[in-house]
Design a protein around this motif. Sequence first.
Motif, PDB file in Angstrom:
ATOM      1  N   ALA A  78       0.827  -1.216   0.000  1.00  0.00           N
ATOM      2  CA  ALA A  78       0.000   0.000   0.000  1.00  0.00           C
ATOM      3  C   ALA A  78       0.857   1.260   0.000  1.00  0.00           C
ATOM      4  O   ALA A  78       0.332   2.359  -0.176  1.00  0.00           O
ATOM      5  N   ASP A  79       2.203   1.108   0.194  1.00  0.00           N
ATOM      6  CA  ASP A  79       3.094   2.277   0.123  1.00  0.00           C
ATOM      7  C   ASP A  79       3.503   2.600  -1.319  1.00  0.00           C
ATOM      8  O   ASP A  79       4.441   3.368  -1.541  1.00  0.00           O
ATOM      9  N   LYS A  80       2.819   1.956  -2.319  1.00  0.00           N
ATOM     10  CA  LYS A  80       2.970   2.215  -3.760  1.00  0.00           C
ATOM     11  C   LYS A  80       4.246   1.613  -4.345  1.00  0.00           C
ATOM     12  O   LYS A  80       4.555   1.844  -5.517  1.00  0.00           O
ATOM     13  N   ASN A  81       4.991   0.851  -3.536  1.00  0.00           N
ATOM     14  CA  ASN A  81       6.269   0.303  -4.008  1.00  0.00           C
ATOM     15  C   ASN A  81       6.199  -1.194  -4.278  1.00  0.00           C
ATOM     16  O   ASN A  81       5.419  -1.924  -3.652  1.00  0.00           O
ATOM     17  N   LEU A  82       7.044  -1.627  -5.209  1.00  0.00           N
ATOM     18  CA  LEU A  82       7.323  -3.050  -5.415  1.00  0.00           C
ATOM     19  C   LEU A  82       8.725  -3.299  -4.897  1.00  0.00           C
ATOM     20  O   LEU A  82       9.639  -2.522  -5.190  1.00  0.00           O
ATOM     21  N   LYS A  83       8.920  -4.378  -4.150  1.00  0.00           N
ATOM     22  CA  LYS A  83      10.275  -4.747  -3.708  1.00  0.00           C
ATOM     23  C   LYS A  83      10.586  -6.143  -4.224  1.00  0.00           C
ATOM     24  O   LYS A  83       9.764  -7.060  -4.108  1.00  0.00           O
ATOM     25  N   ILE A  84      11.768  -6.275  -4.810  1.00  0.00           N
ATOM     26  CA  ILE A  84      12.218  -7.564  -5.341  1.00  0.00           C
ATOM     27  C   ILE A  84      13.287  -8.104  -4.389  1.00  0.00           C
ATOM     28  O   ILE A  84      14.291  -7.427  -4.115  1.00  0.00           O
ATOM     29  N   TRP A  85      13.048  -9.313  -3.860  1.00  0.00           N
ATOM     30  CA  TRP A  85      13.924  -9.904  -2.852  1.00  0.00           C
ATOM     31  C   TRP A  85      14.512 -11.213  -3.393  1.00  0.00           C
ATOM     32  O   TRP A  85      13.886 -11.894  -4.203  1.00  0.00           O
ATOM     33  N   GLY A  86      15.690 -11.550  -2.900  1.00  0.00           N
ATOM     34  CA  GLY A  86      16.254 -12.879  -3.159  1.00  0.00           C
ATOM     35  C   GLY A  86      15.743 -13.826  -2.081  1.00  0.00           C
ATOM     36  O   GLY A  86      15.809 -13.512  -0.886  1.00  0.00           O
ATOM     37  N   LEU A  87      15.258 -15.004  -2.487  1.00  0.00           N
ATOM     38  CA  LEU A  87      14.692 -15.934  -1.513  1.00  0.00           C
ATOM     39  C   LEU A  87      15.771 -16.765  -0.810  1.00  0.00           C
ATOM     40  O   LEU A  87      15.503 -17.424   0.181  1.00  0.00           O
ATOM     41  N   ASP A  88      17.020 -16.679  -1.313  1.00  0.00           N
ATOM     42  CA  ASP A  88      18.106 -17.456  -0.679  1.00  0.00           C
ATOM     43  C   ASP A  88      18.593 -16.805   0.609  1.00  0.00           C
ATOM     44  O   ASP A  88      18.742 -17.450   1.637  1.00  0.00           O
ATOM     45  N   PHE A  89      18.809 -15.439   0.576  1.00  0.00           N
ATOM     46  CA  PHE A  89      19.307 -14.737   1.782  1.00  0.00           C
ATOM     47  C   PHE A  89      18.330 -13.683   2.309  1.00  0.00           C
ATOM     48  O   PHE A  89      18.602 -13.065   3.336  1.00  0.00           O
ATOM     49  N   GLY A  90      17.244 -13.437   1.562  1.00  0.00           N
ATOM     50  CA  GLY A  90      16.272 -12.432   2.010  1.00  0.00           C
ATOM     51  C   GLY A  90      16.736 -11.009   1.804  1.00  0.00           C
ATOM     52  O   GLY A  90      16.258 -10.089   2.481  1.00  0.00           O
ATOM     53  N   ASP A  91      17.693 -10.807   0.870  1.00  0.00           N
ATOM     54  CA  ASP A  91      18.193  -9.452   0.617  1.00  0.00           C
ATOM     55  C   ASP A  91      17.298  -8.761  -0.419  1.00  0.00           C
ATOM     56  O   ASP A  91      16.779  -9.390  -1.327  1.00  0.00           O
ATOM     57  N   CYS A  92      17.106  -7.446  -0.254  1.00  0.00           N
ATOM     58  CA  CYS A  92      16.258  -6.672  -1.180  1.00  0.00           C
ATOM     59  C   CYS A  92      17.105  -6.267  -2.381  1.00  0.00           C
ATOM     60  O   CYS A  92      18.046  -5.475  -2.247  1.00  0.00           O
ATOM     61  N   HIS A  93      16.803  -6.846  -3.539  1.00  0.00           N
ATOM     62  CA  HIS A  93      17.548  -6.510  -4.751  1.00  0.00           C
ATOM     63  C   HIS A  93      17.248  -5.098  -5.232  1.00  0.00           C
ATOM     64  O   HIS A  93      18.143  -4.383  -5.655  1.00  0.00           O
ATOM     65  N   LYS A  94      15.959  -4.723  -5.180  1.00  0.00           N
ATOM     66  CA  LYS A  94      15.573  -3.396  -5.692  1.00  0.00           C
ATOM     67  C   LYS A  94      14.223  -3.005  -5.130  1.00  0.00           C
ATOM     68  O   LYS A  94      13.339  -3.839  -4.954  1.00  0.00           O
ATOM     69  N   SER A  95      14.071  -1.719  -4.863  1.00  0.00           N
ATOM     70  CA  SER A  95      12.769  -1.168  -4.494  1.00  0.00           C
ATOM     71  C   SER A  95      12.339  -0.230  -5.615  1.00  0.00           C
ATOM     72  O   SER A  95      13.078   0.680  -5.986  1.00  0.00           O
ATOM     73  N   LEU A  96      11.164  -0.501  -6.210  1.00  0.00           N
ATOM     74  CA  LEU A  96      10.677   0.272  -7.352  1.00  0.00           C
ATOM     75  C   LEU A  96       9.437   1.063  -6.950  1.00  0.00           C
ATOM     76  O   LEU A  96       8.507   0.491  -6.374  1.00  0.00           O
ATOM     77  N   PHE A  97       9.463   2.371  -7.240  1.00  0.00           N
ATOM     78  CA  PHE A  97       8.230   3.158  -7.062  1.00  0.00           C
ATOM     79  C   PHE A  97       7.337   2.819  -8.259  1.00  0.00           C
ATOM     80  O   PHE A  97       7.542   3.294  -9.359  1.00  0.00           O
ATOM     81  N   ALA A  98       6.324   1.965  -8.025  1.00  0.00           N
ATOM     82  CA  ALA A  98       5.635   1.313  -9.136  1.00  0.00           C
ATOM     83  C   ALA A  98       4.360   2.033  -9.572  1.00  0.00           C
ATOM     84  O   ALA A  98       4.119   2.195 -10.766  1.00  0.00           O
ATOM     85  N   HIS A  99       3.524   2.436  -8.628  1.00  0.00           N
ATOM     86  CA  HIS A  99       2.218   2.992  -8.968  1.00  0.00           C
ATOM     87  C   HIS A  99       1.963   4.272  -8.195  1.00  0.00           C
ATOM     88  O   HIS A  99       2.627   4.544  -7.188  1.00  0.00           O
ATOM     89  N   ALA A 100       0.971   5.034  -8.663  1.00  0.00           N
ATOM     90  CA  ALA A 100       0.611   6.288  -7.988  1.00  0.00           C
ATOM     91  C   ALA A 100      -0.314   6.050  -6.800  1.00  0.00           C
ATOM     92  O   ALA A 100      -0.666   6.986  -6.091  1.00  0.00           O
ATOM     93  N   ASP A 101      -0.737   4.795  -6.604  1.00  0.00           N
ATOM     94  CA  ASP A 101      -1.586   4.422  -5.468  1.00  0.00           C
ATOM     95  C   ASP A 101      -1.205   2.998  -5.052  1.00  0.00           C
ATOM     96  O   ASP A 101      -0.266   2.424  -5.592  1.00  0.00           O
ATOM     97  N   SER A 102      -1.947   2.430  -4.099  1.00  0.00           N
ATOM     98  CA  SER A 102      -1.606   1.095  -3.573  1.00  0.00           C
ATOM     99  C   SER A 102      -1.453   0.063  -4.691  1.00  0.00           C
ATOM    100  O   SER A 102      -2.237   0.047  -5.639  1.00  0.00           O
ATOM    101  N   VAL A 103      -0.446  -0.815  -4.534  1.00  0.00           N
ATOM    102  CA  VAL A 103      -0.263  -1.941  -5.460  1.00  0.00           C
ATOM    103  C   VAL A 103      -1.150  -3.074  -4.953  1.00  0.00           C
ATOM    104  O   VAL A 103      -0.997  -3.540  -3.824  1.00  0.00           O
ATOM    105  N   MET A 104      -2.108  -3.523  -5.791  1.00  0.00           N
ATOM    106  CA  MET A 104      -3.106  -4.495  -5.340  1.00  0.00           C
ATOM    107  C   MET A 104      -2.817  -5.922  -5.811  1.00  0.00           C
ATOM    108  O   MET A 104      -3.314  -6.881  -5.230  1.00  0.00           O
ATOM    109  N   ALA A 105      -2.057  -6.072  -6.892  1.00  0.00           N
ATOM    110  CA  ALA A 105      -1.783  -7.416  -7.417  1.00  0.00           C
ATOM    111  C   ALA A 105      -0.449  -7.421  -8.131  1.00  0.00           C
ATOM    112  O   ALA A 105      -0.092  -6.452  -8.804  1.00  0.00           O
ATOM    113  N   VAL A 106       0.295  -8.514  -7.957  1.00  0.00           N
ATOM    114  CA  VAL A 106       1.564  -8.685  -8.687  1.00  0.00           C
ATOM    115  C   VAL A 106       1.742 -10.174  -8.974  1.00  0.00           C
ATOM    116  O   VAL A 106       1.364 -11.023  -8.149  1.00  0.00           O
TER     117      VAL A 106
END
Length: 935
Positions: free
Chosen positions: A593-621
């Motif tokens: 709901a903070d309008k961002n998409l975050k891409i994480w690695g599932l091996d170590f849980g590190d955040c690869h990238k945070s993308l400002f994706a939409h002008a309002d809440s992201v509801m589906a990905v």
Amino acid sequence: MVKSYLRYEPRASFGVIASVESNIAFDSSGKHLLAPALEKVGVWHVRQGICTRTLEPSTASRSGPSLAVTSIAASMSSPLVASGYADGSIRIWDSDKGTCETTLNGHKGAVTALRFNKSGAQLASGSKDNDVILWDVVGETGLFRLRGHRDQVTDLVFLESGKKLVTSSKDKFLRVWDLETQHCVQIISGHHSEVWSIDVDPEERYLVSGSADPEIRFYTIKDEAEGKKDVGNENGDANKWEVVKFLGEIQRQTKDRVGTVRFNLSGNLLACQSAGKIVEIFNVLDEVEAKRKAKRRLHRKKEKKSSKGSVEVAENTKEPATEEDGSGTLIIVTDIFKLLQTIRAGKKVCSISFSPVTPNNSLATLALSLNNNLLEFYSIENDANKKNLAIELHGHRSDVRSLTLSSDNSLLLSTSHNAVKIWNPSTGSCLRTIDSGYGLCGLFVPHNRYALVGTKGGTVEIIDIGSATRIEEVEAHGGAIRSITAIPDENGFVTGSADHDVKFWEYQIKQKPGQDSKQLTVSNVRSLKMNDDVLVVAISPDAKYIVVALLDCTVKVFFMDSLKLFLTLYGHKLPVMCMDISSDGDLIVTGSADKNLKIWGLDFGDCHKSLFAHADSVMAVQFVRNTHYMFSAGKDRLVKYWDADKFELLLTLEGHHADIWCLAIGSRGDFIVTGSHDRSIRRWDRTEEPFFIEEEKEKRLEEMFEADLENPFENRFAPKEEIPEEGAVALAGKKTQETLTATDLIVEALDVAEMELKRITEHEEERRSGQITRFQPNPTMNGLLPSDYVLDALSKVQANDLEQTLLALPFSDVLKLLSYLKDWSSIPDKVELVSRVATVLLQINYHQLVSTPASRPVLTALRDELHSRVKECKDTLGFNLAAMDHLKQLMASRSDALFQDAKAKLQEIRSQQSKRLEARTDMKEEKRKKKKQKK
């Protein structure tokens, strides 16, 4: 090498029966109803209850996001249909062929009212920009723009007898416009709030207007003949311009504002639709019945006076406005309009429309569009009304909350507040409708025979798709089930709920007592307790990890077998609304709901990238299967296509008209389906057209630049006029990207033609001097002469855009263009175009042409030539019209039309009978009076 991607294009949209932004209208045949469906107009067959055709702008003609239909009008004399849009454009359609005949651009705001005249040759439009524009439908041009209203125009109607137009507005006034002088001749006040709708009966005797006031107002319309009589009277000058005269008011049944008032085609019924659930039907009595009613009323009044005493009555009665007939009887509004019945709909009514065809067994057919995506048809009889048909199965009553595709992509499951629907995603047809609770998530069971739905009430509903029944309702959780996910390669699924629980379930086939066959049931095998509401649950493709998103903005990763905590992902400022894991199990993407998409690695849980994706809440990905490409959807109405390896935005897909709640991707990634708050389900297909990231970035920048062009900086902050000018003050068109492009093409054609003429004169001089050279024509002119080349460029300009195109021409090019007009006027089929161009150029550049000596010889030659050509053209048209009229008379005399004048004779006989009846009743009343006096 630069990486290319394949483009996704909108392919279909379904699920919307009638959207709330526009009105509905019957076509001229009465067999079809035109209903708005967001950016489309659906043509529904009334008897069969199916959508036979959709009138949808082509993607090539539409730049930018799709705009909603805001007004619809159908011509009663031809198959033409006009639809107005939110950007101010109007499209004229041929409803039989389903083709767009022309697009008219003139308004700066959404079109709020459209009306054809009786012949269907003219169209009037009103808009949120307070302007009224009259369009020539045949010539496909704007005739003039009328200004005067101080707020949005809400409705308009033609008065054919006097060539007038009546308009209503939110500024509480009605205005009567004379279409010949193009000025306002009468302003009608009296309403205390915004006027929402007006209409005139077919015989143009009465005008009715409805507002937010508790009553509807009625007016009488003066004939032209009456107006001429008034001029000779003492009060003639005062009444000369009074086209509409106040008759009276009738109290309405509801407190809601009026939505629409409409007469039926025969003029004997009037429907008044309020903004609530009620439609009032009034009977319109003819003159004879109205007189009879008035006489009875006066008779009763006299009796009351004689019994009670005239003083008391005089104090307590207030005389309403009256209309006096020839015999001296005073007719008030309640003598003409009598409440027949009231229709009460199940939900709020958005719009109504009378069918132009009167059925044999009832007075009329009335269509209603409701605000819950529903069309209803009522037959109105003298004593009651009956619902004939409801078109409801083709869409949800409220927004689409979740979408799920079957494993073979052949079925699509959608959930809403009270029903589950199964669709064919390729055709958009609804296959099954099953009543259910408020479904928030859904899942197909392997082999696609059953489906599961998680509801807001905490139950899991098991649905048999073949029989379209809900076979069991399992009390699964104490709170809303937000997420339901299948366990890969296993016999079970997982649910996450607002009661802080994640539950693991397995499928079982059991035969319950009292049932013939075995059916699917589910049983809970284990649970995982969390410390906050569970919003989303996802399982890795190898079934090693289970990922849970909580209301406290964290994402927790657990081992699937032991349910021990493996990782906690921190970073989102607001709760995670959606997430997905890639097919190879390497990446996890979370949308918040903070309008961002975050891409994480599932091996170590590190955040690869945070993308400002939409002008309002992201509801589906969701990831596309076997790739690192993903789609996201948000409350900003956009679907976005991303590359999770390069962290780049690839495409933005525009189309929805409200918040997008859910999306589903085909197992091969060849199409995606999205569901929205606007109740539509849209399908986007992958095409074979490749594109590159850099090209898309450039395109987005160009669109931003063009958006700034349309509302330039100086116009944005310029002081607005306090009081706009009245009457026909401006050209009907408006400046668009197309008109600017057309101007550039004409200027370019004039320059090329001028260069070519210079080359031709130089070649002639060389030939005279004895130099033998071969002339090489300019290849860009396609073998045309300079004059023909310019004419070709001018002919390509759309008729509606011609004024605005010529308005932007520099004066030097105006002189060049005028020099060509004399030659073009000798071409018979171009006389009309030449006349229009000459008139527009003279109107725009009058002062400069007068003060420029070089223009005089050109204008003098043009005046003599053009006048004679136009006269020739007029004579030809007159001759042809006379010939056609003669042929019509010949055919009429040869035909065996025995009953040609039957209608007139019948009306004459009826009027004679009514006069006799009236005379008899008068005689009887006189006899009664004499008897009373004798007694």
